[in-house]
Design an enzyme around this catalytic site. Structure first.
Site, mmCIF file in Angstrom:
data_model
loop_
_atom_site.group_PDB
_atom_site.id
_atom_site.type_symbol
_atom_site.label_atom_id
_atom_site.label_comp_id
_atom_site.label_asym_id
_atom_site.label_seq_id
_atom_site.Cartn_x
_atom_site.Cartn_y
_atom_site.Cartn_z
ATOM 1 N N GLU A 124 0.580 -1.324 0.085
ATOM 2 C CA GLU A 124 -0.012 0.094 -0.044
ATOM 3 C C GLU A 124 0.812 1.322 -0.239
ATOM 4 O O GLU A 124 0.722 2.124 -0.614
ATOM 5 C CB GLU A 124 -1.011 0.021 1.362
ATOM 6 C CG GLU A 124 -2.118 -0.940 1.039
ATOM 7 C CD GLU A 124 -1.539 -2.492 1.223
ATOM 8 O OE1 GLU A 124 -2.545 -3.490 1.088
ATOM 9 O OE2 GLU A 124 -0.691 -2.525 1.967
ATOM 10 N N HIS A 194 -11.396 -6.322 8.103
ATOM 11 C CA HIS A 194 -12.284 -5.927 7.029
ATOM 12 C C HIS A 194 -13.358 -5.253 7.392
ATOM 13 O O HIS A 194 -14.470 -5.475 6.452
ATOM 14 C CB HIS A 194 -12.562 -7.207 6.177
ATOM 15 C CG HIS A 194 -11.189 -7.947 5.769
ATOM 16 N ND1 HIS A 194 -10.478 -8.739 6.609
ATOM 17 C CD2 HIS A 194 -10.635 -7.847 4.543
ATOM 18 C CE1 HIS A 194 -9.565 -9.405 5.936
ATOM 19 N NE2 HIS A 194 -9.539 -8.713 4.749
#
Length: 390
Positions: A124, A194
């Protein structure tokens, strides 16, 4: 178990696993062999209902032909429009070439080529750092972080580089053409890695914009505005709505202004503020309050977290005298705190009751206890009732 031996529970668990292996795995050496075979005994129960009810907005008439789309399809449509309009626009991230885990980029590589829609390594920090470089070079960079929960390795690149690039160069250079997309919020089974809503972490950082839509119609117009805005933007997409939210969306490109909250329901007694999925929760609360208490609620979708629309919120609170803010993120340090502080400073003499914040708990996001964690309509309704009786 006996003294010095394994606990009885461990022995029973091992015996149970052995039975499963014999039944489904034969002489399999690893669990990988089991993945191809269904194991109904290990299947987790599924929740049958969401904590909200999605009500589509009326079909717009101002932007031409519309088509029924769910939220991920409206995102795809926006990205398609952006790539068609801007030949410098590129989309990149983990797995976006084949369509992404939520299918938001399906068909775009085939249509626009592998040089404009391409995969990146699972890094990322590298995705955002690359996006900053693309934007500084003059192209339009649309980066995808696969889940908002995994945006934190890129935190330094966003906060110390993207947000400050224009300022530190005296406006000689900027990365305003950078947009970062990320699936966001609870989904019913996402657990701690998540399900997070990290908008408040970035709201403390001048130089970026943060946007969270509530529906497919809003998502397309707001995403196109982010892509065209000359400031780096983070666009959080409520992943529970990807398929659950369906409404009529214009096929052609259109824009919804950033930093403008929307009043969805006029009211006179209480102001309810939320964003993303939680908007649908407070819409239900407004109906409940009217039916059960005779209380008139004004419902506002904030839409843009930074810079947020203080004028619309404060104008509403001056009228109603009460404010309830709700979000999925934990209570302490959540963006509801910033709204509450500002309203208290600006509307102190108009308040009829303390401002109420109905948010997630100050714990990691749970798995099986998600129904107890989320700020559902019953928690919001209870807080509203206490405000009215204050």
């Amino acid at each position: 178990g006996g003294r010095g031996g394994p606990p009885r529970a461990a022995v029973m668990a091992a015996a149970g696993l052995a039975r499963v292996l014999r039944r489904y795995g034969g002489r399999a050496r690893c669990c990988g062999a089991l993945r191809s075979r269904p194991i109904p005994l290990l299947a987790a129960p599924r929740r049958a209902a969401a904590h909200f009810a999605f009500e589509p907005d009326p079909a717009p008439s101002a932007y031409g032909q519309t088509q029924k789309m769910n939220l991920f399809q409206s995102i795809t449509s926006a990205l398609d429009n952006a790539l068609a309009k801007d030949p410098t626009a590129v989309i990149f991230g983990e797995d976006v070439a084949f369509g992404g885990v939520f299918r938001c980029t399906v068909g775009l590589r085939d249509k626009y080529g592998k040089d404009r829609v391409f995969n990146t390594p699972l890094c990322e920090q590298g995705i955002v750092g690359f996006g900053i470089g693309v934007a500084v070079a003059g192209a339009t960079a649309i980066a995808e972080i696969q889940f908002a929960d995994y945006i934190f390795p890129a935190f330094d690149q966003i906060v110390n580089e993207a947000a400050k690039y224009r300022y530190r160069s005296g406006d000689l250079f900027n990365c305003g053409n950078l947009t970062i997309r990320a699936p966001w919020g609870c989904v019913g089974h996402g657990a701690l890695y998540h399900s997070q809503s990290p908008e408040a972490f970035f709201a403390h950082c001048p130089g970026i914009k943060i946007v969270i839509p509530r529906s497919p119609l809003q998502a397309k117009g707001l995403l196109l505005s982010c892509i065209e805005d000359k400031n780096p933007c983070i666009f959080f997409e409520p992943k529970i709505l990807y398929r659950a939210a369906v409404e009529q969306v214009p096929v052609e490109p259109y824009n919804i202004p950033l930093s403008q909250a929307e009043v969805l329901r006029q009211g006179s007694d209480v102001t309810l503020v939320a964003w993303g999925t939680q908007v649908h929760v407070i819409k239900e609360v407004a109906v409940m309050a009217q039916e059960k208490l005779g209380v008139s609620c004004e419902v506002i979708d904030l839409r843009t977290i930074l810079p947020w629309d203080t004028e619309t919120i404060c104008k509403s609170v001056v009228k109603t005298g009460r404010l309830l803010i709700s979000h999925e993120a934990p209570l302490t340090g959540g963006f509801a705190s910033e709204i509450s502080s500002t309203v208290q400073e600006e509307c102190f003499l108009n308040l009829e009751a303390p401002i109420s914040r109905v948010c997630g708990y100050d714990t990691p996001f749970p798995h099986i206890f998600e129904p107890f964690y989320i700020p559902d309509k019953w928690k919001c309704y209870d807080a509203l009732r206490k405000m009215i009786n204050y």
